[in-house]
Design a protein around this motif. Structure first.
Motif, PDB file in Angstrom:
ATOM      1  N   HIS A   1      33.935 -91.838  27.866  1.00  0.00           N
ATOM      2  CA  HIS A   1      35.982 -90.722  27.697  1.00  0.00           C
ATOM      3  C   HIS A   1      36.365 -90.381  28.884  1.00  0.00           C
ATOM      4  O   HIS A   1      38.127 -90.813  28.627  1.00  0.00           O
ATOM      5  CB  HIS A   1      36.420 -90.275  26.423  1.00  0.00           C
ATOM      6  N   LEU A   2      36.188 -89.835  29.646  1.00  0.00           N
ATOM      7  CA  LEU A   2      36.592 -89.333  31.034  1.00  0.00           C
ATOM      8  C   LEU A   2      37.023 -90.140  31.810  1.00  0.00           C
ATOM      9  O   LEU A   2      38.273 -90.520  32.348  1.00  0.00           O
ATOM     10  CB  LEU A   2      36.198 -88.011  31.293  1.00  0.00           C
TER      11      LEU A   2
ATOM     12  N   SER B   1      41.731 -81.810  26.171  1.00  0.00           N
ATOM     13  CA  SER B   1      39.793 -82.003  26.121  1.00  0.00           C
ATOM     14  C   SER B   1      39.188 -80.631  26.635  1.00  0.00           C
ATOM     15  O   SER B   1      40.446 -79.661  27.419  1.00  0.00           O
ATOM     16  CB  SER B   1      39.799 -82.914  27.760  1.00  0.00           C
TER      17      SER B   1
ATOM     18  N   TYR C   1      44.771 -87.736  24.653  1.00  0.00           N
ATOM     19  CA  TYR C   1      43.068 -86.321  24.599  1.00  0.00           C
ATOM     20  C   TYR C   1      41.680 -87.371  24.879  1.00  0.00           C
ATOM     21  O   TYR C   1      41.616 -88.409  24.485  1.00  0.00           O
ATOM     22  CB  TYR C   1      43.593 -86.453  22.666  1.00  0.00           C
ATOM     23  N   VAL C   2      41.217 -86.660  25.805  1.00  0.00           N
ATOM     24  CA  VAL C   2      39.536 -87.385  25.653  1.00  0.00           C
ATOM     25  C   VAL C   2      38.475 -86.623  25.395  1.00  0.00           C
ATOM     26  O   VAL C   2      38.781 -85.538  25.861  1.00  0.00           O
ATOM     27  CB  VAL C   2      39.704 -86.980  27.721  1.00  0.00           C
ATOM     28  N   HIS C   3      37.484 -86.828  24.694  1.00  0.00           N
ATOM     29  CA  HIS C   3      36.715 -86.405  23.422  1.00  0.00           C
ATOM     30  C   HIS C   3      35.737 -85.767  25.123  1.00  0.00           C
ATOM     31  O   HIS C   3      35.559 -86.827  26.091  1.00  0.00           O
ATOM     32  CB  HIS C   3      36.070 -87.552  22.803  1.00  0.00           C
ATOM     33  N   HIS C   4      35.048 -84.601  24.111  1.00  0.00           N
ATOM     34  CA  HIS C   4      34.263 -84.217  25.283  1.00  0.00           C
ATOM     35  C   HIS C   4      32.741 -84.506  25.523  1.00  0.00           C
ATOM     36  O   HIS C   4      31.928 -84.557  26.549  1.00  0.00           O
ATOM     37  CB  HIS C   4      34.323 -82.841  25.212  1.00  0.00           C
TER      38      HIS C   4
END
Length: 326
Positions: free
Chosen positions: A13-14, A32, A5-8
């Protein structure tokens, strides 16, 4: 197969997710609000946005969660999408970077979770609940760094510090130049950068220095060449900006920004240590820029080796394998 899971918010994070996915020996599915990034080789589950909360109340469920606005269609659809994927894909593990709510959702589906811990005071009930259900916790700073998290001893025992994680391989610092000096201003796209009038004033007070701004309206995908050419990097206290400055082995002036949970100020306090080639400033000075830059320029970039040695992603992968992701 594992999920990530990648916070936007922002790009850090990415960047971390892409580095870990590249080091992982199997398939990684990204989840995401962000669009699928270029070069991502696994599946990508695009999630509906759950912001803003206008018109929706009790976003924290009485302080027990971080973001769960009542009646928000985006929240409902993204949770349903993740639940559907968890049931269909049956991942061996989920990396949460980071959402308490998605951590809990995955664990309630019987999926082990490894969560990323950020600097700052994470002692609130929501963080403690989310981290408490995880198999392991990962931090992107060296174990020797004095980074405050606010976590109690039982959770600190699960924390694995893998070091600064940069997209770029560390390089040896080049010899100090005798010609015109160069300062790179490294600012991401997830927050406010230095006001333009303050940068203009700094330029006018630093004859003999060339300024390059990387961030905000002048954000670039790959800042590393500019970092390598800099004599000093002026940056905020975000983990990725610090790690990439460290990978470039450039001395830095770090200006922590206001963030939830005191995140960047906690990083600034940890960096305010003679072991690291950093000068930490609470605000941009009105005067004394030339003296400040020269002080920073004299710091030894080799000292970043202890923060970022280029193996953080491999250590992260080892944690995931130990937690059952293999």
């Amino acid at each position: 197969m594992i999920g990530y899971y990648v916070h936007h918010h922002g790009s850090g994070h990415l960047h971390r997710a892409r580095s870990v996915a590249s080091a992982w020996p199997g398939e990684v599915t990204g989840l995401s609000t962000l669009p699928r990034p270029k070069g991502w080789t696994g599946d990508w589950v695009h999630l509906d946005d759950d912001a803003p909360a206008d018109g929706h109340h009790d976003v924290t469920a009485g302080g027990h969660l971080h973001w769960a606005p009542v009646g928000h269609p985006g929240l409902s659809s993204r949770m349903a999408r993740i639940a559907s994927w968890l049931e269909a894909a049956r991942p061996s593990l989920l990396v949460s970077d980071h959402s308490v709510e998605i951590t809990l959702l995955a664990r309630l589906h019987g999926v082990p979770v490894v969560a990323v811990v950020l600097p700052g005071d994470r002692s609130d009930p929501a963080h403690l609940l989310g981290y408490g259900v995880c198999e392991a916790l990962v931090a992107m700073w060296p174990a020797t760094a004095r980074v405050r998290t606010g976590l109690p001893p039982d959770l600190l025992a699960r924390l694995r510090c893998v070091g600064g994680l940069s997209r770029f391989a560390p390089t040896e610092p080049r010899p100090r130049r005798t010609e015109e000096a160069h300062v790179a201003v490294l600012w991401g796209r997830g927050g406010d950068g230095p006001p333009e009038h303050e940068l203009t004033a700094a330029r006018s007070r630093t004859p003999g220095w060339t300024w390059t701004v990387l961030g905000g309206d002048q954000w670039v995908e790959d800042p590393f060449a500019a970092l390598l050419s800099a004599d000093v990097v002026l940056t905020h206290g975000g983990q990725n900006a610090v790690a990439e400055t460290a990978a470039a082995r450039r001395p830095a002036i770090v200006l922590p920004q206001a963030r939830p949970f005191d995140e960047q100020h906690a990083m600034g306090r940890a960096l305010d240590d003679d072991r690291w080639p950093v000068i930490v400033c609470r605000s941009l000075p009105e005067d004394g820029w030339s003296t400040l830059l020269e002080r920073a320029r004299r710091l030894d970039g080799h000292r970043w080796q202890g923060w970022c040695d280029g193996h953080a992603a491999d250590r992260f992968v080892a944690v995931l394998q130990e937690a059952g992701g293999a």
